[in-house]
Design an enzyme around this catalytic site. Structure first.
Site, PDB file in Angstrom:
ATOM      1  N   CYS A 100      -3.310   8.710 -15.943  1.00  0.00           N
ATOM      2  CA  CYS A 100      -2.481   9.873 -15.602  1.00  0.00           C
ATOM      3  C   CYS A 100      -1.432  10.094 -16.681  1.00  0.00           C
ATOM      4  O   CYS A 100      -0.709   9.177 -17.053  1.00  0.00           O
ATOM      5  CB  CYS A 100      -1.812   9.643 -14.248  1.00  0.00           C
ATOM      6  N   CYS A 104       1.227  17.193 -14.924  1.00  0.00           N
ATOM      7  CA  CYS A 104       0.566  18.192 -14.087  1.00  0.00           C
ATOM      8  C   CYS A 104       1.404  18.585 -12.878  1.00  0.00           C
ATOM      9  O   CYS A 104       1.404  19.750 -12.462  1.00  0.00           O
ATOM     10  CB  CYS A 104      -0.775  17.660 -13.601  1.00  0.00           C
ATOM     11  N   THR A 191       5.330  10.737  -9.341  1.00  0.00           N
ATOM     12  CA  THR A 191       4.591  10.438 -10.566  1.00  0.00           C
ATOM     13  C   THR A 191       5.389  10.843 -11.798  1.00  0.00           C
ATOM     14  O   THR A 191       5.806  11.992 -11.926  1.00  0.00           O
ATOM     15  CB  THR A 191       3.241  11.171 -10.554  1.00  0.00           C
ATOM     16  N   GLU A 257       4.651   5.574 -10.516  1.00  0.00           N
ATOM     17  CA  GLU A 257       5.304   6.258  -9.390  1.00  0.00           C
ATOM     18  C   GLU A 257       6.583   5.550  -8.944  1.00  0.00           C
ATOM     19  O   GLU A 257       6.734   4.349  -9.124  1.00  0.00           O
ATOM     20  CB  GLU A 257       4.334   6.362  -8.213  1.00  0.00           C
ATOM     21  N   HIS A 292      -2.467  21.856  -7.459  1.00  0.00           N
ATOM     22  CA  HIS A 292      -2.547  20.446  -7.827  1.00  0.00           C
ATOM     23  C   HIS A 292      -3.946  19.882  -7.537  1.00  0.00           C
ATOM     24  O   HIS A 292      -4.451  19.034  -8.286  1.00  0.00           O
ATOM     25  CB  HIS A 292      -1.479  19.649  -7.086  1.00  0.00           C
ATOM     26  N   TYR A 296      -7.979  17.941 -10.159  1.00  0.00           N
ATOM     27  CA  TYR A 296      -8.580  16.618 -10.051  1.00  0.00           C
ATOM     28  C   TYR A 296      -9.970  16.485 -10.657  1.00  0.00           C
ATOM     29  O   TYR A 296     -10.351  15.416 -11.126  1.00  0.00           O
ATOM     30  CB  TYR A 296      -8.541  16.150  -8.592  1.00  0.00           C
ATOM     31  N   CYS A 299      -8.792  15.994 -14.561  1.00  0.00           N
ATOM     32  CA  CYS A 299      -8.211  14.711 -14.958  1.00  0.00           C
ATOM     33  C   CYS A 299      -9.067  13.540 -14.493  1.00  0.00           C
ATOM     34  O   CYS A 299      -9.324  12.597 -15.263  1.00  0.00           O
ATOM     35  CB  CYS A 299      -6.776  14.589 -14.465  1.00  0.00           C
ATOM     36  N   GLU A 443      -4.641   6.111  -5.501  1.00  0.00           N
ATOM     37  CA  GLU A 443      -4.168   7.424  -5.956  1.00  0.00           C
ATOM     38  C   GLU A 443      -5.257   8.479  -5.824  1.00  0.00           C
ATOM     39  O   GLU A 443      -4.971   9.647  -5.517  1.00  0.00           O
ATOM     40  CB  GLU A 443      -3.681   7.323  -7.402  1.00  0.00           C
TER      41      GLU A 443
END
Length: 481
Positions: A100, A104, A191, A257, A292, A296, A299, A443
């Site tokens: 990550c 984003c 995050t 996080e 968001h 996915y 990423c 996650e």
């Protein structure tokens, strides 16, 4: 206006006074601390790639506000092409970092607030949108990293924010005056927050009139007075002083996080974008969540590309790459990865303009994509474990490999194919271990909302009544009066 380089971003963090705690102690050197530096390195890639001629087409874009070139992570989507390029950019960066890169969430928060503040102003006569555009200009001009802050601790999930025994379990306004507001509470699972410059605070759920003081959106520096960050544990955090055992030593695992506590934090009015307009809290949550969840397949697709590559390598090193069952399993991993990516591309290509002019994804397809992630990533990781073998979980430490007394035994007995150095096999095994378990796997389940949150949205967007109508027509059942 200057787009930062990675090194300029890292140096800018040194000027902040961010208050961070980890393992019961306050952190004095955030940038060079091995707990945080891999996450900082991953975020820095998003800055450096904006200056690379090979990648700048995806990572930079023209601002619709100024006409100047900006980093895409500070951009408001103006077309379906923008939405598609976002997904392609995320996959490209994830392939390079294997983790990550954290920008984003703030990117999606900027886009959600842009369109929702416009609609609030149109419906309620407020002036939030112009105020937000001024903030957006600041973000674009300074190229800062913004953390999107939506998730509250929530306490008793059966109770609304205003019904909680402890009012601080949802962020809320405790004071208003002519200069601004004071907020209190906390944001969880944040995050990249400790290596961001600012956070965009948003409500975490739809609200009623009784919850009005919890309907708050605003921008706060991460080092503002009253802001405290408590860093979360990660799967490999006790391995940070080595290298091989970390797996992905340069870029880390997931996004670093933290729990962010807001202890009576003052926010000036020019940084407040919602204050009591509870009717729009649900819209903001749904818009942010859909943006968001769009991400996915991009990423996670890029991260899965790395997992597939590592799995194929370990098959080579174990001498089983030509086995038909191994080839079938790797084919399935590729199939699942590309299915995730296809979902992200589809929800982007099917996007449409909002009243503000900014483009929004197809929310049904975005939620389908994220719900698939909660299943497919687990299967991709399961197949990787299947092929790699149990030694990925039972390897001795890097210190044992380097130990004069037992290192030769580790070297001898953990070798696979004779032509491959034992250390290479161990390095790939550690990469697989860290990318496919613990924090990274959880996650994939709960990032961008739990699976149930996606199911709620899918049922809401699925137009079940229209589907029933289609069936009635083909079955010859007349419409009811």
């Amino acid at each position: 206006m200057v787009m930062k380089t990675g090194s300029e971003y890292i140096e800018s963090l040194r000027r902040l006074k961010t208050k961070v705690y980890a393992f019961g102690e306050q952190v004095t050197d955030l940038v060079d601390n091995p707990l945080f530096r891999p996450h900082i390195n991953a975020a820095a890639v998003t800055y450096d790639m904006a200056h690379d001629p090979v990648t700048e087409d995806l990572v930079t874009v023209t601002s619709h506000l100024t006409g100047k070139r900006i980093n895409r992570f500070t951009h408001i989507h103006q077309s379906t092409e923008d939405l598609v390029k976002k997904v392609k950019m995320l996959r490209m960066i994830a392939r390079r970092t294997g983790t990550c890169f954290q920008r984003c969430v703030g990117f999606d928060a900027l886009n959600a607030l842009y369109s929702v503040t416009y609609e609030m102003d149109q419906n309620l006569g407020t002036n939030y949108h112009e105020r937000f555009k001024e903030y957006l200009l600041y973000v674009q001009d300074t190229d800062i990293m913004v953390a999107g802050s939506m998730t509250d601790p929530k306490g008793d999930r059966s109770l609304r924010p205003s019904q909680q025994v402890d009012p601080d379990l949802y962020v809320h306004v405790v004071e208003k005056n002519e200069k601004g507001i004071v907020i209190r509470g906390a944001k969880a699972h944040q995050t990249g927050i400790v290596n961001s410059h600012e956070m965009l605070i948003m409500p975490t759920t739809a609200m009623t009139a009784e919850d009005a003081r919890y309907a708050v959106a605003c921008a706060v520096p991460v080092d503002a007075p009253g802001v405290i960050h408590i860093f979360g544990r990660q799967t490999n955090d006790s391995r940070k002083n080595g290298q091989i055992d970390q797996g992905n030593a340069r870029y880390g695992i997931v996004g670093g996080e933290a729990l962010t506590v807001l202890e009576n934090v003052f926010v000036p009015w020019e940084r407040v974008f919602m204050c009591g307009e509870w009717q729009f809290a649900g819209s903001l949550v749904e818009r942010f969540a859909s943006y968001h969840r769009q991400n996915y397949g991009g990423c996670k697709g890029g991260v899965s590309d790395v997992i597939i590559g590592a799995t194929a390598l370990i098959a080579d090193y174990n001498g089983i790459a030509k086995a038909s069952h191994v080839r079938d399993k790797i084919t399935e991993m590729i199939h699942l990865t590309e299915t995730l990516y296809a979902g992200s591309i589809a929800c982007s290509a099917e996007g449409r303009p909002t009243p503000s002019g900014a483009y929004f994804v197809d929310p049904l397809l975005a939620n389908i994509t994220k719900l698939n992630v909660t299943r497919f990533i687990y299967e991709i990781c399961r197949l990787s474990h299947d092929i790699a073998g149990g030694f990925i979980a039972t390897l001795p430490s890097e210190q044992d490999l380097r130990c004069p007394e037992v290192g030769p035994y580790v070297e001898k007995y953990f070798r696979g194919v004779a032509s491959v150095p034992t250390e290479d096999r161990i390095r790939v095994a550690r990469l697989i271990e860290n990318m496919t378990g613990g924090t990274a796997l959880a996650e994939s389940m709960h990032g961008a909302g739990s699976p149930q949150a996606q199911r709620v949205m899918i049922m809401r967007q699925g137009n079940l009544e229209q589907k029933k109508k289609l069936a009635r027509i083909l079955a010859g059942i007349p419409e009811k009066e």
